[in-house]
Design a protein around this motif. Structure first.
Motif, PDB file in Angstrom:
ATOM      1  N   GLY A 139       0.828  -1.200   0.000  1.00  0.00           N
ATOM      2  CA  GLY A 139       0.000   0.000   0.000  1.00  0.00           C
ATOM      3  C   GLY A 139       0.856   1.242   0.000  1.00  0.00           C
ATOM      4  N   HIS A 140       0.426   2.274  -0.743  1.00  0.00           N
ATOM      5  CA  HIS A 140       1.264   3.468  -0.865  1.00  0.00           C
ATOM      6  C   HIS A 140       1.292   4.282   0.432  1.00  0.00           C
ATOM      7  N   LYS A 141       0.455   3.934   1.407  1.00  0.00           N
ATOM      8  CA  LYS A 141       0.528   4.539   2.731  1.00  0.00           C
ATOM      9  C   LYS A 141       1.054   3.542   3.775  1.00  0.00           C
ATOM     10  N   GLY A 142       1.545   2.393   3.289  1.00  0.00           N
ATOM     11  CA  GLY A 142       2.086   1.388   4.206  1.00  0.00           C
ATOM     12  C   GLY A 142       1.019   0.683   5.019  1.00  0.00           C
ATOM     13  N   GLU A 143      -0.201   0.631   4.480  1.00  0.00           N
ATOM     14  CA  GLU A 143      -1.319   0.067   5.241  1.00  0.00           C
ATOM     15  C   GLU A 143      -1.098  -1.398   5.630  1.00  0.00           C
ATOM     16  N   ASN A 144      -0.315  -2.123   4.841  1.00  0.00           N
ATOM     17  CA  ASN A 144      -0.113  -3.550   5.084  1.00  0.00           C
ATOM     18  C   ASN A 144       1.213  -3.820   5.800  1.00  0.00           C
ATOM     19  N   LYS A 145       1.695  -2.816   6.504  1.00  0.00           N
ATOM     20  CA  LYS A 145       2.999  -2.896   7.179  1.00  0.00           C
ATOM     21  C   LYS A 145       3.079  -4.071   8.152  1.00  0.00           C
ATOM     22  N   ASN A 146       2.056  -4.246   8.977  1.00  0.00           N
ATOM     23  CA  ASN A 146       2.116  -5.278  10.020  1.00  0.00           C
ATOM     24  C   ASN A 146       2.230  -6.677   9.429  1.00  0.00           C
ATOM     25  N   LEU A 147       1.499  -6.926   8.337  1.00  0.00           N
ATOM     26  CA  LEU A 147       1.590  -8.237   7.686  1.00  0.00           C
ATOM     27  C   LEU A 147       3.006  -8.467   7.168  1.00  0.00           C
ATOM     28  N   LEU A 148       3.580  -7.429   6.548  1.00  0.00           N
ATOM     29  CA  LEU A 148       4.934  -7.553   6.015  1.00  0.00           C
ATOM     30  C   LEU A 148       5.935  -7.808   7.142  1.00  0.00           C
ATOM     31  N   LEU A 149       5.848  -7.042   8.236  1.00  0.00           N
ATOM     32  CA  LEU A 149       6.768  -7.221   9.359  1.00  0.00           C
ATOM     33  C   LEU A 149       6.653  -8.624   9.951  1.00  0.00           C
ATOM     34  N   GLU A 150       5.427  -9.083  10.073  1.00  0.00           N
ATOM     35  CA  GLU A 150       5.177 -10.418  10.618  1.00  0.00           C
ATOM     36  C   GLU A 150       5.828 -11.494   9.754  1.00  0.00           C
ATOM     37  N   GLN A 151       5.692 -11.355   8.427  1.00  0.00           N
ATOM     38  CA  GLN A 151       6.243 -12.352   7.510  1.00  0.00           C
ATOM     39  C   GLN A 151       7.769 -12.282   7.449  1.00  0.00           C
ATOM     40  N   LYS A 162       9.766 -11.206   9.848  1.00  0.00           N
ATOM     41  CA  LYS A 162      10.264 -11.764  11.122  1.00  0.00           C
ATOM     42  C   LYS A 162      10.269 -13.296  11.065  1.00  0.00           C
ATOM     43  N   LYS A 163       9.223 -13.866  10.453  1.00  0.00           N
ATOM     44  CA  LYS A 163       9.142 -15.321  10.323  1.00  0.00           C
ATOM     45  C   LYS A 163      10.320 -15.849   9.500  1.00  0.00           C
ATOM     46  N   CYS A 164      10.646 -15.152   8.422  1.00  0.00           N
ATOM     47  CA  CYS A 164      11.779 -15.571   7.572  1.00  0.00           C
ATOM     48  C   CYS A 164      13.088 -15.540   8.345  1.00  0.00           C
ATOM     49  N   ILE A 165      13.313 -14.454   9.092  1.00  0.00           N
ATOM     50  CA  ILE A 165      14.570 -14.311   9.833  1.00  0.00           C
ATOM     51  C   ILE A 165      14.642 -15.344  10.958  1.00  0.00           C
ATOM     52  N   SER A 189      13.173 -18.235  11.141  1.00  0.00           N
ATOM     53  CA  SER A 189      13.347 -19.574  10.580  1.00  0.00           C
ATOM     54  C   SER A 189      14.804 -19.818  10.190  1.00  0.00           C
ATOM     55  N   SER A 190      15.412 -18.826   9.543  1.00  0.00           N
ATOM     56  CA  SER A 190      16.799 -18.965   9.109  1.00  0.00           C
ATOM     57  C   SER A 190      17.745 -19.073  10.308  1.00  0.00           C
ATOM     58  N   ILE A 191      17.501 -18.257  11.345  1.00  0.00           N
ATOM     59  CA  ILE A 191      18.367 -18.276  12.525  1.00  0.00           C
ATOM     60  C   ILE A 191      18.224 -19.593  13.283  1.00  0.00           C
ATOM     61  N   GLU A 192      16.991 -20.064  13.401  1.00  0.00           N
ATOM     62  CA  GLU A 192      16.773 -21.328  14.105  1.00  0.00           C
ATOM     63  C   GLU A 192      17.476 -22.476  13.384  1.00  0.00           C
ATOM     64  N   TRP A 193      17.465 -22.439  12.059  1.00  0.00           N
ATOM     65  CA  TRP A 193      18.136 -23.508  11.303  1.00  0.00           C
ATOM     66  C   TRP A 193      19.651 -23.412  11.447  1.00  0.00           C
ATOM     67  N   ASN A 237      11.818 -12.911  -1.375  1.00  0.00           N
ATOM     68  CA  ASN A 237      13.153 -12.385  -1.648  1.00  0.00           C
ATOM     69  C   ASN A 237      14.014 -12.395  -0.387  1.00  0.00           C
ATOM     70  N   ILE A 238      13.439 -11.983   0.728  1.00  0.00           N
ATOM     71  CA  ILE A 238      14.186 -11.959   1.992  1.00  0.00           C
ATOM     72  C   ILE A 238      14.481 -13.378   2.463  1.00  0.00           C
ATOM     73  N   ALA A 239      13.479 -14.267   2.340  1.00  0.00           N
ATOM     74  CA  ALA A 239      13.679 -15.658   2.755  1.00  0.00           C
ATOM     75  C   ALA A 239      14.825 -16.298   1.982  1.00  0.00           C
ATOM     76  N   GLY A 240      14.867 -16.081   0.676  1.00  0.00           N
ATOM     77  CA  GLY A 240      15.925 -16.655  -0.157  1.00  0.00           C
ATOM     78  C   GLY A 240      17.269 -15.995   0.052  1.00  0.00           C
ATOM     79  N   MET A 241      17.255 -14.667   0.273  1.00  0.00           N
ATOM     80  CA  MET A 241      18.497 -13.917   0.441  1.00  0.00           C
ATOM     81  C   MET A 241      19.280 -14.403   1.659  1.00  0.00           C
ATOM     82  N   LEU A 242      18.570 -14.806   2.695  1.00  0.00           N
ATOM     83  CA  LEU A 242      19.232 -15.239   3.930  1.00  0.00           C
ATOM     84  C   LEU A 242      20.053 -16.508   3.739  1.00  0.00           C
TER      85      LEU A 242
END
Length: 724
Positions: free
Chosen positions: A7-19, A21-24, A26-30, A97-102
């Motif tokens: 969203g151009h006002k960042g309306e979906n920020k919380n969903l993005l942050l949640e996802q 965080k999940k990627c990071i 998961s990678s750290i736990e592995w 992209n973030i999940a793969g980059m890690l």
């Protein structure tokens, strides 16, 4: 559908942050779990150490400065950004992209990307299905080049599509021409090998099929005949030799390459076989990457032939036919003809159906052949508007891992969401979409209308055998049939671009319920944009508008005025428009082919003091001077450039249509429609400046009134000093 975007006002920020965080997490736990016996590189008290605190402060300071510095970058997510072919990214693409980059995988070598390479193959199956190429079972797709002899008999007659991710559409276009050129010279290389290699003795009397349907002994064919063999037959030849001579494919290819230009060099190969240099043919609207391709392949730009376009920006097929006849007469091999599915200037789509008809005609009458490559870097994902949903194929080791959820919940009761995409795609466009399946190769850029981060493009080949003649290997890449690097230009390619596009495809399918939902809206908005421009100037405004590729009839003007505007002059609501199927079908037939608008302005002149009647006073007179038209539009262009960051409420691209490039007829028809007759260049070299908007945001309808208001106010302001 809004949930796909941040969203151009960042309306979906919380969903993005949640996802994220999940990627990071998961990678750290592995990392913690993987090879537990390894010692830590940190001391127990490292968080208190001077080195750590110094590093942390430095990182905090510099990252903050970097974030601040980047704020004035181009904001593609803004509704006011209507310039280049860039849009806001889909949330799944960012997360992927973030999940793969890690994990920092290298998708050129299967050894360096054991999981993301499998995801790339699965993603390519999805793109292949979107294009319409026919796929065998996924099992056969993954077993390409499995060693060996038992597969030769099975695969020699199979046409199995193949594709891979590249870092850009330019590279994809290069690979398409590179592959076609090397495949074109296989038959002649085989003939030269047959004459000198005793191991090929059992294939000496091999008969092959010409493109006209006749059969002829390969050893008796001329060089010109052999470079015009159907590419499917050319790519199949090594399999036939392997079968008849009881050799492995690797033995056959290594021997053929001794006589192939990939080893000898193109100059010596052509000289030894008394062949003219080959050519690539494109429309004048083709991307400049084909000029790079011609130079990189050693052909030179002079051997890149460009064909003029018509008033819609589509290639003049009659001129193409004439040029191909010239090539036949002079025995000039044609590597590729390149069709455009969404040109970068005008969003135009070539008549692929007619080009295929021309190709079949020349095959039948002249035994003449060339490959058809489609540059669908921009327009490829528009194919999704024609497709019902299908199940996403998972990686070969876990094919059922990514089962689609029921996606129907995404589509609301809104008419804007619900209308059938077929209604806004013109009958012409649908024909060209269908005929994409008959091409030899196609470039598609997920990082354009796939709303995936850069650098994620792709190349899809109808025939996987193309890649065998290209194979260059090193032991560290590995001999796995799944490795991509031995066939592609790149020596490294990040796996994160694969995971990005793959997750986008998992959640936003390349069908009517996913990308088709987004792009049908963009297409509709582009049509409404065109109509709004058509009626933008009233009698009180100081300018008139012109549009490239759109000449409405009087009956069309009347129809759209009645159907799209309320009695008070306001534009109808998008929901009301989308309920009118007949209106949508009429809109589909106007304007440019895909979501691009090109337009410009001319300024009005005040009534002449000598006007003797009210009738004369009401006649609208506009500037007729060519030089003033140029200066006036360039002034408008500067206003809408990206120069003021967030202060600029509307950003458009400036472009030029010149007669030297597009052809005299095309540009002169624009000048004539504008009414400019004075101070035209004597040498007939005419340039028409214009603004261009790429409609990439499916929510732009909410900003359409504001867009038109900004354009109107700014152009009136620039016109005012000239109204004298």
């Amino acid at each position: 559908m809004s949930s796909f975007f941040i969203g151009h006002k960042g309306e979906n920020k919380n969903l993005l942050l949640e996802q994220v965080k999940k990627c990071i997490d998961s990678s750290i736990e592995w990392r913690k779990y993987y090879n537990k016996s390894e010692p830590s590189i940190f001391n127990k008290d490292y968080l208190k150490s001077k080195d750590y605190l110094k590093f942390k402060n430095s990182l905090n300071d510099n990252s903050e400065k970097l974030c601040d510095y980047l704020k004035d970058s181009v904001h593609f997510e803004s509704l006011g950004y209507q310039s280049q072919m860039n849009g806001d990214l889909l949330v799944p693409g960012i997360v992927g992209n973030i999940a793969g980059m890690l994990y920092n995988q290298n998708n050129v070598a299967h050894q360096g990307s054991p999981k993301t390479t499998l995801l790339e193959h699965a993603l390519m199956i999805d793109l292949i299905k979107m294009v319409g190429f026919e796929l065998p079972s996924e099992e056969i797709y993954y077993q390409l080049n499995v060693d060996e002899q038992g597969c030769i008999e099975r695969e020699k007659d199979l046409i199995i599509p193949f594709g891979h991710i590249t870092s850009g559409g330019s590279l994809s276009n290069f690979e398409a021409c590179w592959c076609s050129m090397w495949v074109k010279y296989i038959p002649l290389s085989v003939k030269n090998a047959l004459l000198k290699q005793r191991k090929f003795i059992n294939s000496y009397n091999l008969n092959i099929e010409l493109v006209s349907g006749e059969f002829k002994k390969l050893i008796e064919m001329s060089s010109w005949e052999l470079v015009n063999i159907n590419s499917e037959q050319a790519a199949k030849l090594p399999y036939l030799i392997a079968k008849y001579c009881n050799l492995t494919l690797s033995e056959v290819y290594s021997t053929i390459k001794e006589y192939h230009p990939s080893t000898l060099g193109l100059y010596d190969f052509l000289l030894n076989n008394k062949l003219n240099p080959p050519t690539i043919i494109t429309p004048i609207t083709a991307h400049y990457s084909f000029q790079k391709t011609a130079t990189a392949l050693g052909l030179g730009v002079k051997n890149l032939i460009q064909i003029p376009v018509d008033d819609k920006g589509r290639v003049e097929t009659s001129k193409l036919y004439e040029q191909l006849l010239v090539c036949i007469k002079n025995e000039i091999p044609v590597i590729n003809y390149v069709s455009i599915l969404g040109s970068t200037q005008e969003g135009s789509v070539d008549n692929i159906e007619e080009i295929l008809s021309i190709k079949r005609n020349l095959q039948n009458y002249f035994n003449f052949n060339f490959d058809l490559h489609i540059d669908a870097a921009y327009g490829g994902y528009y194919l999704s508007t024609q497709l019902d949903n299908w199940q996403m194929q998972g990686p070969i080791d876990q094919p059922d891992l990514f089962k689609n959820h029921n996606m129907e919940f995404i589509i609301s009761d809104s008419s804007f969401e619900q209308f059938e995409p077929d209604l806004i795609c013109s009958s012409y466009l649908k024909k060209q979409f269908y005929n994409c399946r008959f091409a030899d190769s196609i470039t598609i850029d997920p990082h354009k209308t796939g709303y995936t981060p850069y650098q994620c493009a792709s190349i899809v080949f109808k025939n996987s055998k193309y890649k065998n003649i290209l194979s260059i290997n090193r032991t560290y890449i590995g001999n796995s049939s799944l490795s991509m690097g031995i066939y592609s230009i790149e020596g490294s390619r990040g796996g994160s671009f694969v995971t990005s596009a793959f997750l986008n495809h998992c959640v936003c399918r390349p069908s009517k319920i996913g990308y088709g939902l987004i792009l049908k809206k963009c297409l509709l908005i582009s049509k409404l944009y065109i109509i709004r421009l058509l009626f933008l100037s009233s009698k009180d405004d100081l300018f008139t508008t012109f549009q490239i590729g759109f000449e409405p009839t009087k009956s069309q003007i009347k129809y759209f005025k009645n159907e799209l505007y309320n009695e008070d002059g306001s534009f109808k609501d998008i929901e009301e428009i989308c309920k009118n199927e007949s209106l949508l079908q009429q809109l589909s037939e106007i304007g440019t082919d895909l979501g691009v608008v090109c337009f410009g302005f001319n300024f009005k002149l005040p009534p002449s003091p000598s006007s003797s009647s009210s009738k004369d006073i009401n006649i609208i007179k506009t500037n007729t001077d060519y030089k003033q038209l140029i200066t006036y539009n360039e002034c408008i262009m500067k206003r809408f450039h990206y120069t003021n960051g967030p202060e600029n409420e509307l950003i458009l691209t400036s472009t030029y249509f010149d007669s030297d490039t597009y052809g005299v007829d095309f540009v002169h028809s624009i000048i004539k429609s504008i009414g400019v007759v004075d101070n035209l260049p004597l040498n007939s070299s005419i340039t028409v400046p214009a603004l261009r908007g790429s409609i990439m945001n499916p929510h732009l309808y909410k900003y359409l009134d504001k867009t038109m208001s900004i354009i109107k106010d700014e152009v009136n302001s620039i016109s005012k000093p000239l109204y004298k």
